[in-house]
Design a protein around this motif. Sequence first.
Motif, short mmCIF file in Angstrom:
data_model
loop_
_atom_site.label_atom_id
_atom_site.label_comp_id
_atom_site.label_asym_id
_atom_site.label_seq_id
_atom_site.Cartn_x
_atom_site.Cartn_y
_atom_site.Cartn_z
N GLU A 1 5.26 -15.04 -19.38
CA GLU A 1 6.09 -15.31 -18.21
C GLU A 1 6.62 -13.97 -17.71
OE1 GLU A 1 10.29 -17.45 -16.97
OE2 GLU A 1 9.47 -17.81 -18.97
N ILE A 2 6.49 -13.75 -16.42
CA ILE A 2 6.98 -12.52 -15.81
C ILE A 2 8.04 -12.87 -14.78
CG2 ILE A 2 6.40 -10.54 -14.36
CD1 ILE A 2 3.61 -10.61 -15.60
N ILE A 3 9.18 -12.23 -14.91
CA ILE A 3 10.22 -12.32 -13.89
C ILE A 3 10.31 -10.93 -13.26
CG2 ILE A 3 12.67 -12.74 -13.41
CD1 ILE A 3 12.69 -14.50 -15.97
N ALA A 4 10.05 -10.86 -11.98
CA ALA A 4 10.02 -9.58 -11.27
C ALA A 4 11.07 -9.60 -10.16
CB ALA A 4 8.64 -9.33 -10.69
N ILE A 5 11.87 -8.53 -10.11
CA ILE A 5 12.95 -8.45 -9.13
C ILE A 5 12.78 -7.16 -8.33
CG2 ILE A 5 15.45 -8.27 -8.80
CD1 ILE A 5 14.48 -9.56 -12.07
N GLY A 6 12.77 -7.30 -7.01
CA GLY A 6 12.67 -6.12 -6.16
C GLY A 6 12.61 -6.48 -4.69
N GLU A 7 12.92 -5.52 -3.87
CA GLU A 7 12.90 -5.73 -2.42
C GLU A 7 11.48 -5.81 -1.87
OE1 GLU A 7 15.73 -6.56 -0.64
OE2 GLU A 7 16.42 -6.60 -2.70
N ILE A 8 10.50 -5.52 -2.70
CA ILE A 8 9.10 -5.64 -2.30
C ILE A 8 8.76 -7.08 -1.88
CG2 ILE A 8 8.30 -6.09 -4.65
CD1 ILE A 8 5.85 -4.38 -4.04
N ASN B 1 6.22 -7.56 -27.51
CA ASN B 1 5.09 -6.99 -28.21
C ASN B 1 4.43 -5.87 -27.39
OD1 ASN B 1 3.12 -8.08 -26.41
ND2 ASN B 1 3.10 -10.00 -27.53
N THR B 2 3.46 -5.20 -28.00
CA THR B 2 2.84 -4.04 -27.33
C THR B 2 2.13 -4.44 -26.05
OG1 THR B 2 0.88 -4.26 -28.74
CG2 THR B 2 2.56 -2.70 -29.42
N GLN B 3 1.54 -5.62 -26.02
CA GLN B 3 0.87 -6.09 -24.80
C GLN B 3 1.89 -6.23 -23.67
OE1 GLN B 3 -2.26 -6.41 -24.33
NE2 GLN B 3 -2.71 -8.02 -22.90
N HIS B 4 3.03 -6.79 -23.97
CA HIS B 4 4.09 -6.94 -22.97
C HIS B 4 4.57 -5.58 -22.49
CE1 HIS B 4 5.30 -11.21 -24.52
NE2 HIS B 4 4.06 -11.14 -24.11
N THR B 5 4.70 -4.65 -23.41
CA THR B 5 5.14 -3.30 -23.05
C THR B 5 4.14 -2.64 -22.09
OG1 THR B 5 6.25 -3.07 -25.17
CG2 THR B 5 5.82 -1.05 -23.97
N LYS B 6 2.85 -2.79 -22.38
CA LYS B 6 1.81 -2.22 -21.51
C LYS B 6 1.87 -2.84 -20.11
CE LYS B 6 -1.60 -1.28 -25.11
NZ LYS B 6 -2.94 -1.67 -25.61
N ILE B 7 2.03 -4.14 -20.06
CA ILE B 7 2.09 -4.84 -18.78
C ILE B 7 3.32 -4.39 -17.99
CG2 ILE B 7 2.44 -7.11 -17.71
CD1 ILE B 7 0.63 -8.23 -19.99
N LYS B 8 4.44 -4.29 -18.67
CA LYS B 8 5.68 -3.86 -18.01
C LYS B 8 5.52 -2.45 -17.44
CE LYS B 8 10.65 -3.90 -18.68
NZ LYS B 8 11.72 -4.31 -19.58
N LYS B 9 4.95 -1.54 -18.21
CA LYS B 9 4.73 -0.17 -17.74
C LYS B 9 3.79 -0.14 -16.54
CE LYS B 9 5.60 2.35 -22.02
NZ LYS B 9 5.00 3.18 -23.08
N LEU B 10 2.73 -0.94 -16.61
CA LEU B 10 1.76 -1.00 -15.51
C LEU B 10 2.42 -1.48 -14.22
CD1 LEU B 10 -1.19 -0.89 -14.45
CD2 LEU B 10 -1.36 -3.28 -15.16
N ILE C 1 11.10 -8.59 -16.37
CA ILE C 1 11.35 -9.26 -17.65
C ILE C 1 10.05 -9.96 -18.03
CG2 ILE C 1 12.69 -11.03 -18.86
CD1 ILE C 1 14.87 -10.55 -16.62
N ILE C 2 9.58 -9.70 -19.25
CA ILE C 2 8.35 -10.33 -19.72
C ILE C 2 8.65 -11.07 -21.01
CG2 ILE C 2 5.97 -9.97 -20.47
CD1 ILE C 2 5.89 -7.52 -18.68
N LYS C 3 8.27 -12.35 -21.02
CA LYS C 3 8.48 -13.20 -22.19
C LYS C 3 7.17 -13.92 -22.51
CE LYS C 3 12.23 -15.14 -20.01
NZ LYS C 3 13.23 -16.21 -19.87
N GLY C 4 7.17 -14.59 -23.62
CA GLY C 4 6.01 -15.39 -23.99
C GLY C 4 5.39 -14.92 -25.27
N PHE C 5 4.29 -15.55 -25.63
CA PHE C 5 3.61 -15.15 -26.82
C PHE C 5 2.12 -15.14 -26.62
CE2 PHE C 5 5.98 -18.81 -26.57
CZ PHE C 5 6.05 -19.66 -27.63
#
Length: 86
Positions: free
Chosen positions: A31-38, A2-11, A22-26
């Motif tokens: 739920e956020i799955i974040a992958i990175g060397e950070i 949804n648009t909320q997920h899209t905004k969060i992903k962009k942020l 990866i953002i899931k849920g309703f």
Amino acid sequence: MNTQHTKIKKLLKKKLSLKKIIIKGFEKNIEIIAIGEIFLNLKTVQREKIIYFPLMKYFQNNDIHSICIQTYTLQEWKKYKKNHYL
């Protein structure tokens, strides 16, 4: 997604150097799955704080009620995918 997920992903992409998000849920439960060397050499709580910080305005505005965060380095993600047949 949804648009909320899209905004969060962009942020999160803008604020953090993540390889994949990866953002899931309703509704307000996500739920956020974040992958990175950070996340390299960081404990779980430290990793979660990195994700929480840019999202604070969403909590303050009650746009997010609950959140589940999973974080992985690239190596951890490869191992996870292999073990979970993704």
